[in-house]
Design a protein around this motif. Structure first.
Motif, short mmCIF file in Angstrom:
data_model
loop_
_atom_site.label_atom_id
_atom_site.label_comp_id
_atom_site.label_asym_id
_atom_site.label_seq_id
_atom_site.Cartn_x
_atom_site.Cartn_y
_atom_site.Cartn_z
N SER A 72 57.10 50.44 34.15
CA SER A 72 56.78 49.02 34.31
C SER A 72 56.49 48.38 32.96
O SER A 72 56.00 49.05 32.04
N LEU A 73 56.80 47.11 32.87
CA LEU A 73 56.46 46.35 31.67
C LEU A 73 54.95 46.35 31.47
O LEU A 73 54.46 46.44 30.34
N GLU A 74 54.21 46.30 32.58
CA GLU A 74 52.74 46.26 32.50
C GLU A 74 52.19 47.53 31.84
O GLU A 74 51.26 47.44 31.03
N ALA A 75 52.73 48.68 32.20
CA ALA A 75 52.25 49.93 31.60
C ALA A 75 52.57 49.95 30.11
O ALA A 75 51.74 50.36 29.29
N ALA A 76 53.77 49.49 29.75
CA ALA A 76 54.15 49.45 28.33
C ALA A 76 53.20 48.53 27.56
O ALA A 76 52.71 48.89 26.47
N GLU A 77 52.91 47.40 28.12
CA GLU A 77 51.98 46.45 27.47
C GLU A 77 50.59 47.07 27.31
O GLU A 77 49.96 46.94 26.26
N ALA A 78 50.12 47.71 28.38
CA ALA A 78 48.77 48.30 28.34
C ALA A 78 48.69 49.39 27.28
O ALA A 78 47.71 49.48 26.54
N LEU A 79 49.74 50.21 27.19
CA LEU A 79 49.74 51.28 26.19
C LEU A 79 49.84 50.70 24.78
O LEU A 79 49.20 51.20 23.85
N ASP A 80 50.63 49.66 24.62
CA ASP A 80 50.77 49.02 23.30
C ASP A 80 49.43 48.46 22.85
O ASP A 80 49.02 48.65 21.70
N ARG A 81 48.76 47.75 23.76
CA ARG A 81 47.44 47.19 23.43
C ARG A 81 46.47 48.29 23.00
O ARG A 81 45.78 48.16 21.99
N ALA A 82 46.42 49.37 23.80
CA ALA A 82 45.49 50.47 23.50
C ALA A 82 45.82 51.11 22.16
O ALA A 82 44.92 51.39 21.36
N ALA A 83 47.11 51.32 21.90
CA ALA A 83 47.51 51.97 20.63
C ALA A 83 47.22 51.04 19.45
O ALA A 83 46.81 51.50 18.38
N GLN A 84 47.44 49.74 19.63
CA GLN A 84 47.11 48.79 18.56
C GLN A 84 45.62 48.87 18.22
O GLN A 84 45.23 48.91 17.05
N GLU A 85 44.80 48.89 19.25
CA GLU A 85 43.35 48.95 19.01
C GLU A 85 42.95 50.22 18.27
O GLU A 85 42.04 50.21 17.44
N GLU A 86 43.64 51.30 18.62
CA GLU A 86 43.28 52.60 18.03
C GLU A 86 43.98 52.82 16.70
O GLU A 86 43.63 53.74 15.95
N GLY A 87 45.01 52.01 16.42
CA GLY A 87 45.79 52.23 15.20
C GLY A 87 46.72 53.43 15.29
O GLY A 87 47.05 54.06 14.29
N SER A 88 47.14 53.76 16.52
CA SER A 88 48.06 54.89 16.69
C SER A 88 49.40 54.39 17.25
O SER A 88 49.56 53.20 17.53
N THR A 89 50.34 55.30 17.37
CA THR A 89 51.65 54.96 17.95
C THR A 89 51.92 55.90 19.12
O THR A 89 51.70 57.11 19.01
N ILE A 90 52.34 55.33 20.24
CA ILE A 90 52.66 56.13 21.42
C ILE A 90 54.16 56.08 21.66
O ILE A 90 54.76 54.99 21.67
N GLY A 91 54.77 57.25 21.81
CA GLY A 91 56.20 57.31 22.15
C GLY A 91 56.40 57.04 23.63
O GLY A 91 55.58 57.46 24.46
N ILE A 92 57.46 56.35 23.96
CA ILE A 92 57.69 55.98 25.36
C ILE A 92 59.03 56.55 25.83
O ILE A 92 60.06 56.43 25.16
N LEU A 93 58.99 57.16 27.01
CA LEU A 93 60.21 57.51 27.73
C LEU A 93 60.27 56.57 28.95
O LEU A 93 59.28 56.44 29.67
#
Lengths: 353, 353
Positions: free
Chosen positions: B98-119
């Motif tokens: 879902s777009l929502e999950a991608a957005e939520a992960l992006d927000r969390a990674a931005q806050e943490e300063g990390s990068t999450i790979g997506i399949l």
């Protein structure tokens, strides 16, 4: 898994009041909650002691109770030795259905210098364990009465087959009464007494006075209740104290949503009296049906719902069978009367045999 | 629950050899064993990383692996925040639909300063999770590619529906291939690449080369196997590495014996391809059938056996589905090549979400 303290207190009080009203000892089955704190609450509400299904549960519960019944046929050396040891510091009773188990327990208790109380397990129709005839019950009782380190305390029955529906329950309970009469009259004719006649199961608990010979009851599920109890008509939705708070994690497939509770949370247990109802009841969406479980996914058919839950929404699920769900958690959440959540340890989960 | 090290090693080697032979990365699903020690063995056999179903499993497995795939749609704040944190010290990938999950992960990674790979999770026929069309897969991939703290790594499929029988499997795998072609061609026309195309499930694992686009496989059960794999013809009895050693505790009811393994040990999972086979396979009495489970009792119909097991006898049961059985144990027994038993900790059981 969130447990509501207000509902728990109400459920405990109702059963305690029923038992007191009918002069029945209440020995709740701790397999349902496996929690020392909840066991202590049951004892504070007047329980005469606790029932357990495993020696490991007995060992954990011995820290809060000094009177324990293992409603399970212990026969092997690891179980009997640990029970005999436990019997040096608590009243320990065991339900057995074989001469071999009685002998094994006697040997273990002799070695330990303790005494184990025995209830003769009599099959009253479920066909799971229990001696089949009054004659067998007498032979086993005589063996126990003659054993050096055993004490013949009485009889145990488990009318689990009487849970299916109210109509069959009346007939089944009448049959339990007849079977008990037969066994006890034979014992009495042979000079043996049953100080304890122990019956069990939540669905039959509040009708236990219909079986005159019973002296105690061993309900377990009543502390929380579950969808089997509610859908069976044994209690109302408001009596459900334990719910799984789930998150909708996928809405990608039309006509369904996926919640983050699968078989590793809800278990694959179906309602015995309604095997088509799915894997639990979604409180906020009663028309929804949890149709399929993977280990961590619950597929919820939402085609009968006016609106379906949104992605990320929280929903509460009442499981079909609460006992094995509790057994999956190291710790659950206890909601106090102030609404605050605190962890509640499932102390006896994961214990051996 | 006893695990045979020799059989485990053979199972690990077979799958590693298959993956190597076909140029496939092997990313075993750790939900099956939840053990750091077994995960380390899989990595020693050449696994490219691990798959997990829960963030809690990822956190535990991060102590032995630096490359983790959460094959589960994380969308809620507790999951995404913990994943983003974990991604500061390990390669973390998440399958989303879902777009929502991608957005939520992006927000969390931005806050943490990390990068999450997506399949991007694409439904190839199971109907559980996964975007439904190539167009949706493209839209989600474009969203991910444009996100500041996500990295578009590829596609995830789970052909769990291809497990039922060999005939349907061929057709299902062909359909998986067509669906992947369609999605990947659309991605390529839009300038997007899938570095990883991840497939899963033990029954299909050794036929993964039939789906040309796959770059990695995520089998889980193969490390132990279970009665579903054996009765489905996906492996032989000798490939079963995990068995429950049970004791016969009651023989009171004619035509049956009761073993000390019920739904709190074997679970209520049936074999999906043979729902009449009962709740597991009794190795020493193959004609016996475990017909009914209570929580701690397994009722075994022995009417088809030439002789029935004796009271107190030990028997070995191969469970229908090993993953949720492991999940019931804090610790299991590991039988070394010298035959000695030692405890093996189930490190990641009981972890939250």
């Amino acid at each position: 898994l969130v447990i509501d303290s207000t509902v728990v207190e109400r459920n405990l009080r109702r059963m305690a009041d029923y038992a007191a009203e009918h002069g029945l000892a209440l020995r709740p089955h701790a397999k349902t909650h496996k929690s020392q704190r909840l066991a202590a609450m049951q004892l504070a509400y007047g329980a005469a002691g606790l029932t357990v299904a495993k020696v490991g549960e007995a060992e954990v519960m011995a820290e809060v109770a000094d009177d324990l019944l293992l409603a399970y046929p212990a026969i092997d050396a690891p179980r009997t030795a640990r029970l005999a040891r436990l019997a040096t510091r608590a009243t320990v009773r065991v339900a057995v259905d074989s001469l071999e188990a009685a002998e094994a327990l006697d040997r273990a208790a002799q070695e330990e210098g303790s005494t184990i109380g025995i209830l003769v397990d009599v099959d009253v129709g479920l066909g799971r364990t229990g001696v089949q005839s009054a004659g067998e019950a007498l032979a086993l009782a005589q063996k126990v009465a003659a054993a050096r380190s055993l004490r013949l305390d009485g009889i145990l029955v488990y009318p689990g087959h009487a849970s299916l529906n109210a109509e069959r329950q009346e007939a089944a309970l009448a049959e339990v009464g007849r079977k008990l009469d037969e066994v006890l009259e034979l014992w009495e004719r042979n000079g043996l007494q049953a100080q304890i006649v122990s019956g069990g199961s939540t669905p039959t608990a509040l009708r236990s006075h219909r079986v005159e010979r019973l002296t105690e009851i061993r309900p377990g599920t009543y502390i929380f209740n579950d969808w089997t109890q509610i859908s069976g008509g044994w209690c109302s939705l408001d009596d459900s104290a334990a719910r799984i708070e789930c998150t909708v994690v996928s809405t990608a497939v039309p006509g369904q949503v996926v919640i983050d509770a699968g078989s590793k949370t809800l278990t694959s247990d179906l309602c015995p009296n309604d095997r088509e109802s799915g894997y639990g009841h979604v409180v906020e969406y009663p028309e929804a049906r949890i149709v399929k479980l993977s280990e961590e996914h619950g597929q919820v058919d939402t085609t009968a719902c006016r609106r379906r839950p949104a992605l990320g929404e929280r929903v509460s699920v009442i499981p079909n069978h609460i006992c094995p769900c509790i057994n999956l958690q190291d710790s659950v959440w206890w909601r106090g009367t102030d609404g605050k959540l605190e962890p509640l340890s499932i102390d006896a989960r994961g214990r051996l045999s």
